[in-house]
Design a protein around this motif. Structure first.
Motif, PDB file in Angstrom:
ATOM      1  N   MET A   1       0.858  -1.188   0.000  1.00 20.20           N
ATOM      2  CA  MET A   1       0.000   0.000   0.000  1.00 20.20           C
ATOM      3  C   MET A   1       0.894   1.237   0.000  1.00 20.20           C
ATOM      4  O   MET A   1       1.800   1.360   0.813  1.00 20.20           O
ATOM      5  N   ALA A   2       0.644   2.145  -0.912  1.00 24.16           N
ATOM      6  CA  ALA A   2       1.452   3.348  -0.968  1.00 24.16           C
ATOM      7  C   ALA A   2       1.090   4.277   0.175  1.00 24.16           C
ATOM      8  O   ALA A   2       0.045   4.170   0.781  1.00 24.16           O
ATOM      9  N   GLY A   3       1.954   5.220   0.417  1.00 28.18           N
ATOM     10  CA  GLY A   3       1.660   6.195   1.465  1.00 28.18           C
ATOM     11  C   GLY A   3       2.910   6.543   2.225  1.00 28.18           C
ATOM     12  O   GLY A   3       3.960   5.964   2.013  1.00 28.18           O
ATOM     13  N   PRO A   4       2.843   7.480   3.145  1.00 27.19           N
ATOM     14  CA  PRO A   4       4.023   7.879   3.892  1.00 27.19           C
ATOM     15  C   PRO A   4       4.598   6.675   4.630  1.00 27.19           C
ATOM     16  O   PRO A   4       3.911   6.032   5.413  1.00 27.19           O
ATOM     17  N   GLY A   5       5.817   6.342   4.313  1.00 25.82           N
ATOM     18  CA  GLY A   5       6.459   5.195   4.962  1.00 25.82           C
ATOM     19  C   GLY A   5       5.867   3.870   4.531  1.00 25.82           C
ATOM     20  O   GLY A   5       6.115   2.843   5.135  1.00 25.82           O
ATOM     21  N   GLY A   6       5.039   3.895   3.472  1.00 20.77           N
ATOM     22  CA  GLY A   6       4.385   2.670   3.020  1.00 20.77           C
ATOM     23  C   GLY A   6       5.382   1.714   2.402  1.00 20.77           C
ATOM     24  O   GLY A   6       6.463   2.096   1.987  1.00 20.77           O
ATOM     25  N   ASP A   7       4.988   0.442   2.352  1.00 28.90           N
ATOM     26  CA  ASP A   7       5.916  -0.554   1.828  1.00 28.90           C
ATOM     27  C   ASP A   7       5.628  -0.887   0.374  1.00 28.90           C
ATOM     28  O   ASP A   7       6.312  -1.688  -0.228  1.00 28.90           O
ATOM     29  N   MET A   8       4.567  -0.313  -0.219  1.00 35.75           N
ATOM     30  CA  MET A   8       4.285  -0.575  -1.621  1.00 35.75           C
ATOM     31  C   MET A   8       4.119   0.721  -2.390  1.00 35.75           C
ATOM     32  O   MET A   8       3.450   1.636  -1.929  1.00 35.75           O
ATOM     33  N   GLN A   9       4.769   0.788  -3.546  1.00 34.21           N
ATOM     34  CA  GLN A   9       4.594   1.947  -4.418  1.00 34.21           C
ATOM     35  C   GLN A   9       3.998   1.456  -5.727  1.00 34.21           C
ATOM     36  O   GLN A   9       4.319   0.369  -6.197  1.00 34.21           O
ATOM     37  N   TRP A  10       3.144   2.279  -6.312  1.00 35.85           N
ATOM     38  CA  TRP A  10       2.504   1.909  -7.565  1.00 35.85           C
ATOM     39  C   TRP A  10       3.208   2.584  -8.719  1.00 35.85           C
ATOM     40  O   TRP A  10       3.564   3.759  -8.642  1.00 35.85           O
ATOM     41  N   CYS A  11       3.408   1.822  -9.803  1.00 33.22           N
ATOM     42  CA  CYS A  11       4.085   2.346 -10.991  1.00 33.22           C
ATOM     43  C   CYS A  11       3.137   2.281 -12.176  1.00 33.22           C
ATOM     44  O   CYS A  11       2.307   1.381 -12.279  1.00 33.22           O
ATOM     45  N   ARG A 373      -4.539   2.942   6.549  1.00 28.25           N
ATOM     46  CA  ARG A 373      -3.932   4.016   5.758  1.00 28.25           C
ATOM     47  C   ARG A 373      -4.679   4.134   4.442  1.00 28.25           C
ATOM     48  O   ARG A 373      -5.252   3.173   3.962  1.00 28.25           O
ATOM     49  N   ASP A 374      -4.643   5.328   3.879  1.00 24.16           N
ATOM     50  CA  ASP A 374      -5.280   5.500   2.571  1.00 24.16           C
ATOM     51  C   ASP A 374      -4.406   6.372   1.693  1.00 24.16           C
ATOM     52  O   ASP A 374      -3.529   7.088   2.190  1.00 24.16           O
ATOM     53  N   VAL A 375      -4.625   6.293   0.402  1.00 20.83           N
ATOM     54  CA  VAL A 375      -3.833   7.079  -0.539  1.00 20.83           C
ATOM     55  C   VAL A 375      -4.717   7.468  -1.723  1.00 20.83           C
ATOM     56  O   VAL A 375      -5.663   6.762  -2.071  1.00 20.83           O
ATOM     57  N   THR A 376      -4.429   8.638  -2.285  1.00 19.38           N
ATOM     58  CA  THR A 376      -5.101   9.101  -3.505  1.00 19.38           C
ATOM     59  C   THR A 376      -4.070   9.098  -4.624  1.00 19.38           C
ATOM     60  O   THR A 376      -2.995   9.693  -4.480  1.00 19.38           O
ATOM     61  N   LEU A 377      -4.369   8.427  -5.719  1.00 22.15           N
ATOM     62  CA  LEU A 377      -3.459   8.384  -6.865  1.00 22.15           C
ATOM     63  C   LEU A 377      -4.191   8.908  -8.093  1.00 22.15           C
ATOM     64  O   LEU A 377      -5.422   8.994  -8.109  1.00 22.15           O
ATOM     65  N   GLU A 378      -3.429   9.260  -9.121  1.00 19.20           N
ATOM     66  CA  GLU A 378      -4.035   9.861 -10.311  1.00 19.20           C
ATOM     67  C   GLU A 378      -3.656   9.072 -11.557  1.00 19.20           C
ATOM     68  O   GLU A 378      -2.505   8.671 -11.730  1.00 19.20           O
ATOM     69  N   ALA A 379      -4.647   8.842 -12.418  1.00 19.25           N
ATOM     70  CA  ALA A 379      -4.390   8.224 -13.725  1.00 19.25           C
ATOM     71  C   ALA A 379      -4.344   9.333 -14.756  1.00 19.25           C
ATOM     72  O   ALA A 379      -5.371   9.914 -15.087  1.00 19.25           O
ATOM     73  N   SER A 380      -3.144   9.673 -15.210  1.00 14.86           N
ATOM     74  CA  SER A 380      -3.047  10.734 -16.221  1.00 14.86           C
ATOM     75  C   SER A 380      -1.869  10.476 -17.141  1.00 14.86           C
ATOM     76  O   SER A 380      -0.927   9.773 -16.788  1.00 14.86           O
ATOM     77  N   ARG A 381      -1.937  11.043 -18.330  1.00 10.59           N
ATOM     78  CA  ARG A 381      -0.878  10.828 -19.324  1.00 10.59           C
ATOM     79  C   ARG A 381       0.419  11.513 -18.899  1.00 10.59           C
ATOM     80  O   ARG A 381       1.486  11.167 -19.392  1.00 10.59           O
ATOM     81  N   GLU A 382       0.321  12.499 -17.996  1.00 12.64           N
ATOM     82  CA  GLU A 382       1.551  13.169 -17.520  1.00 12.64           C
ATOM     83  C   GLU A 382       2.436  12.190 -16.739  1.00 12.64           C
ATOM     84  O   GLU A 382       3.649  12.322 -16.716  1.00 12.64           O
TER      85      GLU A 382
END
Length: 445
Positions: A1-11, A373-382
């Protein structure tokens, strides 16, 4: 799960679909669904098409390059129709896709528009027969008098062909628009739900279905609620739930009676009088309901929140997650532009520890149930360079805006993520923006 100090990052992994700003109505994605292994990913659109992506085998020598999804098959599932009795156009838009568990080399899926459900068979052909006795190679029949010897036809290899063929058409059973289909754990039956009724079908029988829920009042002026979603329990073939526009969820047991108008359990949270407003009833309407994979919990999505219910406790949810609480002050303008009626879906990850749902501005939200914990991510071409890590986004509801926050007034309500899906085993997610399908995966270290 992504987030501050989280152990998973999304790519970022891939994006499918055209880049153009002017989007054709037919290209808008209306449903997204992984199959039971996650090797196939199906999308349906408003043009009645189904596109299936297949996961390529990952390269064992380069584990940092994870497997990609490429187009496997595209077919026209539904066509626009016209109901002459009611003078109504029936849209071709695909409302839902549900995969059947694989039994042989072929794959089967159910797809539905507002009125008609179809069972499709997706099969591969990589060989063709050659050397017929009665036919030439171009298909013309020979003169039987010219045949002097018999030969055994042989199968020769050819380029792989993926064929989609409709095996069953389940029609004429719904007066109102179909909003849900769900395959039973017995793998023989499935349900279909519209605004006022739920029908039970056998996958082999197209000319009759059994009505198992009917909430239509004798006088339509007394109508106070409609069915918004329905789903079978993942392990108990006799149990299903359906949600309503009043924010209630009813669990029914088909062993109790043929018509399940009397529910076994009613899940409802008492309303907080201090939050009561003109919009209370609209935002409490449930847009999606999903059982957890283990069958112990179910998740519901209303306009502002995601709730997790324990099937053994009816009076309140065990967990409530605010998806975009900052929109509570904007409900008036969201009502005026009809966004308040948007139907957001939600999904579980493979082990039920994280839930995901969409929001506006092409944001999507994840909630880690164990770590709260929760996280907000964005799907965008940038953010669409290969293996680029997604940066968590924050929305400023009021007061002083920090440097990397986005103001609630600058959110784009035309960009919305209604449909999301999570791979049943891996941390791979599919997120549908208007006409693009984004695929993200966890970062492999």
């Amino acid at each position: 799960m992504a987030g501050p100090g989280g152990d998973m990052q999304w790519c970022f992994s891939q994006v499918k679909g055209a880049i153009d700003d002017d989007v054709a109505e037919a290209d808008i994605i209306s449903t997204v669904e992984f199959n039971h292994t996650g090797k196939l990913l199906a999308t349906g659109d408003k043009g009645g098409r189904v596109v299936i992506f297949q996961q390529e085998i990952e390269n064992k020598n380069q584990p940092q390059f994870r497997s990609e999804y490429n187009v496997y098959s595209t077919f026209q599932s539904h066509e626009p129709e016209f109901d002459y009795l009611k003078s109504l156009e029936i849209e071709e838009k695909i409302n839902k896709i549900r995969w059947l568990p694989q039994k042989n080399a072929a794959q089967f899926l159910l797809s539905t528009n507002d009125k008609t459900i179809k069972l499709w068979k997706i099969s591969e052909r990589d060989k063709r027969p050659e050397g017929y006795n009665l036919k030439e190679e171009d298909g013309c029949y020979k003169d039987p008098n010219t045949i002097t010897s018999l030969r055994v036809p042989v199968l020769i290899p050819m380029d792989l062909m993926v064929e989609a063929s409709p095996r069953r058409v389940f029609a004429n059973a719904h007066t109102y628009h179909i909003n849900s289909i769900s395959v039973n754990s017995d793998n023989e039956t499935y349900l279909s739900a519209d605004d006022l009724r739920i029908n039970l079908w056998h996958l082999e029988i197209t000319d009759r279905s059994f009505n198992i829920v009917d909430i239509k009042p004798a006088n339509m002026e007394e109508l106070t609620e409609v069915i918004t979603a329905a789903e079978f329990h993942p392990h108990q073939c006799n149990t299903f739930v359906y949600s309503s526009s009043k924010g209630t969820i009813r669990l029914c047991d088909m062993r109790a009676s043929a018509l399940c108008d009397k529910h076994s359990k009613l899940f409802e949270e008492p309303e907080d009088p201090s939050n009561r407003s003109f919009f209370s009833e609209i935002i409490s309407s449930i847009s999606d309901v999903k059982f957890s994979h283990n069958g112990r919990y179910m998740m519901t999505r209303d306009y502002l929140s995601v709730k997790i219910w324990d099937l053994n406790m009816e009076n309140r949810p065990v967990e409530t997650y605010q998806v975009h609480e900052y929109l509570r002050s904007k409900l008036c303008s969201l009502y005026e532009n009809d966004c308040i009626f948007d139907k957001f879906e939600c999904c579980w990850n493979g082990n039920d520890s994280v839930v995901m749902t969409g929001s506006y501005n092409n944001f999507f939200r994840m909630f880690d149930r164990g770590q709260r914990r929760d996280v907000t991510l964005e799907a965008s071409r940038e953010n669409s360079k290969p293996m680029q890590v997604l940066k968590p986004r924050k929305v400023c509801a009021g007061g002083k805006r920090k440097k990397d926050e986005i103001s609630v007034d600058s959110l784009d309500f035309n960009k919305k993520i209604l449909h999301t899906a999570w791979h049943p085993q891996d941390n791979i997610i599919a997120v549908a923006t208007t006409n693009n399908l984004y695929i993200f995966q966890d970062k492999v270290n």
